[in-house]
Motif scaffolding. Structure first.
Motif, PDB file in Angstrom:
ATOM      1  N   GLN A 381       2.718   1.287   6.880  1.00 49.63           N
ATOM      2  CA  GLN A 381       2.303   2.584   6.352  1.00 49.63           C
ATOM      3  C   GLN A 381       0.868   2.893   6.765  1.00 49.63           C
ATOM      4  OE1 GLN A 381       1.845   2.931   2.099  1.00 49.63           O
ATOM      5  NE2 GLN A 381       1.290   0.763   1.853  1.00 49.63           N
ATOM      6  N   ASP A 382       0.564   4.155   6.867  1.00 54.08           N
ATOM      7  CA  ASP A 382      -0.781   4.647   7.150  1.00 54.08           C
ATOM      8  C   ASP A 382      -1.221   5.383   5.891  1.00 54.08           C
ATOM      9  OD1 ASP A 382      -3.049   6.070   7.862  1.00 54.08           O
ATOM     10  OD2 ASP A 382      -2.350   6.516   9.884  1.00 54.08           O
ATOM     11  N   THR A 383      -1.997   4.706   5.052  1.00 54.55           N
ATOM     12  CA  THR A 383      -2.379   5.294   3.772  1.00 54.55           C
ATOM     13  C   THR A 383      -3.286   6.506   3.942  1.00 54.55           C
ATOM     14  OG1 THR A 383      -4.198   3.682   3.639  1.00 54.55           O
ATOM     15  CG2 THR A 383      -2.131   3.122   2.529  1.00 54.55           C
ATOM     16  N   THR A 384      -4.076   6.529   5.022  1.00 56.08           N
ATOM     17  CA  THR A 384      -4.975   7.665   5.255  1.00 56.08           C
ATOM     18  C   THR A 384      -4.190   8.936   5.533  1.00 56.08           C
ATOM     19  OG1 THR A 384      -6.655   6.175   6.170  1.00 56.08           O
ATOM     20  CG2 THR A 384      -6.892   8.532   6.638  1.00 56.08           C
ATOM     21  N   ALA A 385      -3.196   8.825   6.409  1.00 53.55           N
ATOM     22  CA  ALA A 385      -2.383   9.986   6.767  1.00 53.55           C
ATOM     23  C   ALA A 385      -1.175  10.153   5.855  1.00 53.55           C
ATOM     24  CB  ALA A 385      -1.921   9.866   8.222  1.00 53.55           C
ATOM     25  N   ASN A 386      -1.004   9.218   4.902  1.00 46.28           N
ATOM     26  CA  ASN A 386       0.128   9.250   3.979  1.00 46.28           C
ATOM     27  C   ASN A 386       1.463   9.249   4.730  1.00 46.28           C
ATOM     28  OD1 ASN A 386       1.312   9.232   1.439  1.00 46.28           O
ATOM     29  ND2 ASN A 386       1.439  11.473   1.344  1.00 46.28           N
ATOM     30  N   THR A 388       4.669   6.674   6.118  1.00 45.64           N
ATOM     31  CA  THR A 388       5.298   5.369   5.896  1.00 45.64           C
ATOM     32  C   THR A 388       6.572   5.222   6.718  1.00 45.64           C
ATOM     33  OG1 THR A 388       6.326   3.922   4.247  1.00 45.64           O
ATOM     34  CG2 THR A 388       6.526   6.285   3.890  1.00 45.64           C
ATOM     35  N   SER A 428      -3.562  11.611  13.219  1.00 47.77           N
ATOM     36  CA  SER A 428      -4.494  10.468  13.156  1.00 47.77           C
ATOM     37  C   SER A 428      -4.912   9.996  14.537  1.00 47.77           C
ATOM     38  CB  SER A 428      -3.850   9.303  12.377  1.00 47.77           C
ATOM     39  OG  SER A 428      -3.597   9.680  11.053  1.00 47.77           O
TER      40      SER A 428
END
Length: 509
Positions: A381-386, A388, A428
Motif C-alpha cells: 500500500q501507498d499510505t501517502t496516495a491512499n 492499496t 505519486s
C-alpha cells in the motif's frame, strides 16, 4: 479453516452440557483448534398425508454445547446412509432462537461412511487433521450458475424470513438474470392425500384435483379463515407467472410478482385471493389468460401437469437430496447450507462461477470478506496516495496491484506495486524521486511504456531514491577550496583554476 478432529468419550451426541462430564475442547496456546465430532441421533422421519416428511433433531443443541466447551467447529456424523440434508435453523422455534443468535462457530453434517472413517482413525490413535473450506463447495461446470428456491406463498406459516430474503435479494437476482449469468427456477412443495381420505373434510379443504395436491391449513383451523387449497392455488399461480414470464424472455418478473403480492395481498388483511393476485399480474403487464390456462382446472379428477412436475422434482437427483425443508436453496444441483440472507446467498452463487468469470455484482460490498481492514490484508500500500493492492472478494482477500485513474500498477501486490504506462507520472510521480525547489517541481518520472525512473537534465543519481544537481555537485569542492583559499591566499587560487581546467568545464563557480 484447519483443525484437529476430536471425538469425545462421553456425551457423544452433544445433547448435554460437556462441562457436566468434565470435557473441554479449548485448544492450548500454539495448538491447532479442535473440531468436535458428534453423533446425530433421534427420530426424524414421519408420515403425513401419505408423504414422508422430516422432523429436525435440533442440530443447534449439538453445536451450542460444543461451542460452550471451546470447540472451534462441529462435525455432525449422520447415523443413516442417506443423502445429506441441510442442518435446519428453526427460526420460528422460540426456544431455539436464543441459541441461534449466539452461535459463532461453523458446523457441518457429514455422511455416515465418512464419520465412521474419522472415528476409526481417532480410536486408532491417529491425529486427524481436517481443512474446512466453503469457497469451492459449489460446483461450477460452466459460466452460468443455475439455482432453485423451494418456498411457499403462505405468509401465515413462518415465512416472514423467506419474504424478507426475497425482497432483499430481488435486485441482485434480477441483475444476474438479465445479464445471463444465472438461471433461476422457483419451486413449491405439495403433498398428496391418501386415497382412503380424499372425501374427508381435511382433504377437501387442503387439496385440489381430488386430493392430489395439498398444503397444510395456514391457520391450523379447519373451521375458519383460509384453507390449505388456497395456498396450493397461489403456489400454482406463482409457478405459472414464472412460466409465462419466461416465455416472454423476462423470467425475472417472478421476483416482482412475489414481492408485490406479499405486500398487496396479505392474509392478515383478507386479500390473499384470486382478485388481488390478478390485479398484481395486470400491473406487471403479464398475459392473464395464459396464466389461467397454465393453472388448469383445480376441480378436475386428473393430474395437473405443473404441480405433478413439482412433486417429481422434490425427489433427490444426483448429488442433491430430497427437498424436505422450507425454504431450501439449491445451487448447481447442490443444496445450499447456510443462512438465507442476501450476502450469504450471493456468496454461494458467486462461488458457482469459475474464478475470473464471476460478474461484477460478485465484487460488491455485499459479499466482501473485509480482510483488508486488518493490516491491509498483508498487501502493498501507498499510505501517502491512499492506494492499496488489497481487494476483498467473496473468495477472500487478494493482493493485486490496482488500476488508478486508468493507470495500471505492476508488481507482486505484496511487497511492491509500481505505476506503469502513460499517465503514471500523475500518480505519486510513478514512485520516482521528486523534489520541489523554489516553487518548481523536479521529477525523475518519465511518462512512457518502459516506466523507468531517470534523473532530469542537470541531475545525476539512481532516479528512485535520489537525484543531485550537477551544479551542486561541482560547487561542493569549489566551496571547500575557496574556504581554504581564504586561509592560504593566492596559492589556492591557482589550484582552483587548475580544477576547472581538468574537468573540462568553463562553468563559473
Amino acid at each position: 479453516m484447519a483443525g484437529i478432529v476430536v471425538y469425545p468419550k462421553d456425551n457423544r451426541k452433544g445433547c448435554k452440557n460437556f462441562d457436566d462430564f468434565g470435557i473441554s475442547f479449548k485448544a492450548k496456546a500454539g495448538a491447532m483448534p479442535n473440531f468436535v465430532l458428534v453423533d446425530r441421533g433421534g427420530t426424524r422421519f414421519f408420515s403425513w398425508g401419505g408423504t414422508l416428511l422430516i422432523n429436525s433433531d435440533n442440530f443447534i443443541i449439538h453445536v451450542w454445547n460444543a461451542q460452550n466447551a471451546g470447540a472451534a467447529a462441529v462435525l455432525v456424523a449422520d447415523d443413516l446412509d442417506e443423502p445429506l440434508i441441510t442442518m435446519d435453523s428453526p427460526e420460528e422455534d422460540v426456544a431455539a432462537a436464543k441459541y441461534i443468535v449466539n452461535i459463532t462457530i461453523p458446523s457441518a453434517l457429514v455422511d455416515k461412511n465418512f464419520g465412521e472413517k474419522l472415528k476409526k482413525a481417532i480410536s486408532g490413535g491417529d491425529m486427524v487433521n481436517v481443512n474446512l473450506d466453503w469457497r469451492e463447495a459449489v460446483p461450477h461446470p460452466d459460466d452460468r450458475v443455475e439455482y432453485e428456491l423451494w418456498s411457499n406463498s403462505n405468509d401465515e406459516c413462518g415465512v416472514n424470513m423467506l419474504m424478507e430474503f426475497v425482497k432483499d435479494f430481488k435486485g441482485a437476482a434480477q441483475v444476474l438474470e438479465k445479464g445471463g449469468y444465472t438461471q433461476f427456477t422457483p419451486h413449491y412443495i405439495t403433498w398428496y392425500c391418501p386415497q382412503a381420505f380424499t372425501v374427508s373434510k381435511q382433504c377437501k379443504s387442503q387439496c385440489i384435483n381430488h386430493g392430489r395436491y395439498c398444503a397444510p391449513d395456514p391457520e391450523q383451523d379447519f373451521s375458519t379463515g383460509y384453507e390449505g387449497k388456497d395456498v396450493v392455488l397461489e403456489n400454482l399461480r406463482q409457478l405459472c407467472v414464472f412460466r409465462v414470464a419466461n416465455e416472454t424472455k423476462k423470467p425475472w418478473i417472478w421476483w416482482d410478482y412475489v414481492t408485490d403480492f406479499q405486500i398487496r395481498c396479505p392474509m392478515k388483511e383478507k386479500k390473499y385471493n384470486k382478485e388481488c393476485a390478478e390485479g398484481v399480474i395486470r400491473s406487471l403487464g403479464l398475459d392473464l389468460k395464459k396464466i389461467d390456462k397454465c393453472m388448469g382446472d383445480p376441480d378436475a379428477d386428473s393430474d395437473n401437469p405443473v404441480l405433478k412436475e413439482e412433486q417429481d422434482a422434490q425427489i433427490g437427483k444426483g448429488s442433491r437430496g430430497d427437498v424436505t425443508i422450507l425454504p431450501t436453496l439449491v445451487v448447481n444441483n447442490r443444496q445450499y447450507r447456510g443462512k438465507l440472507e442476501k450476502g450469504a446467498v450471493l456468496k454461494a452463487l458467486c462461488a458457482g462461477f469459475e474464478e475470473t468469470t464471476e460478474p461484477s455484482v460478485c465484487l460488491t460490498g455485499d459479499v466482501e470478506t473485509n480482510e483488508c481492514l486488518e493490516n491491509n490484508g498483508g498487501c502493498w500500500q501507498d499510505t501517502t496516495a491512499n492506494i492499496t493492492a488489497c481487494k476483498d472478494t467473496f473468495r477472500g482477500r487478494v493482493c493485486e496491484c490496482p488500476v488508478v485513474n486508468g493507470v495500471q500498477f505492476k508488481g507482486d501486490g505484496y511487497s511492491s506495486c509500481v505505476a506503469s504506462g502513460p499517465g503514471r507520472c500523475k500518480i505519486s510521480h510513478g514512485g520516482c524521486w521528486h523534489e520541489n525547489r523554489n516553487g518548481i517541481t523536479f521529477s525523475a518520472c518519465v511518462d512512457n511504456e518502459e516506466g523507468k525512473c531517470t534523473c532530469p537534465p542537470g541531475f545525476i543519481g539512481d532516479g528512485v531514491k535520489s537525484c543531485m544537481s550537477m551544479n551542486a555537485r561541482r560547487r561542493k569542492p569549489v566551496n571547500a577550496l575557496n574556504a581554504a583559499a581564504r586561509i592560504h591566499g593566492a596559492v589556492m587560487s591557482v589550484l582552483v583554476a587548475g580544477t576547472y581546467c581538468i574537468s573540462g568545464s568553463t562553468t563559473p563557480a
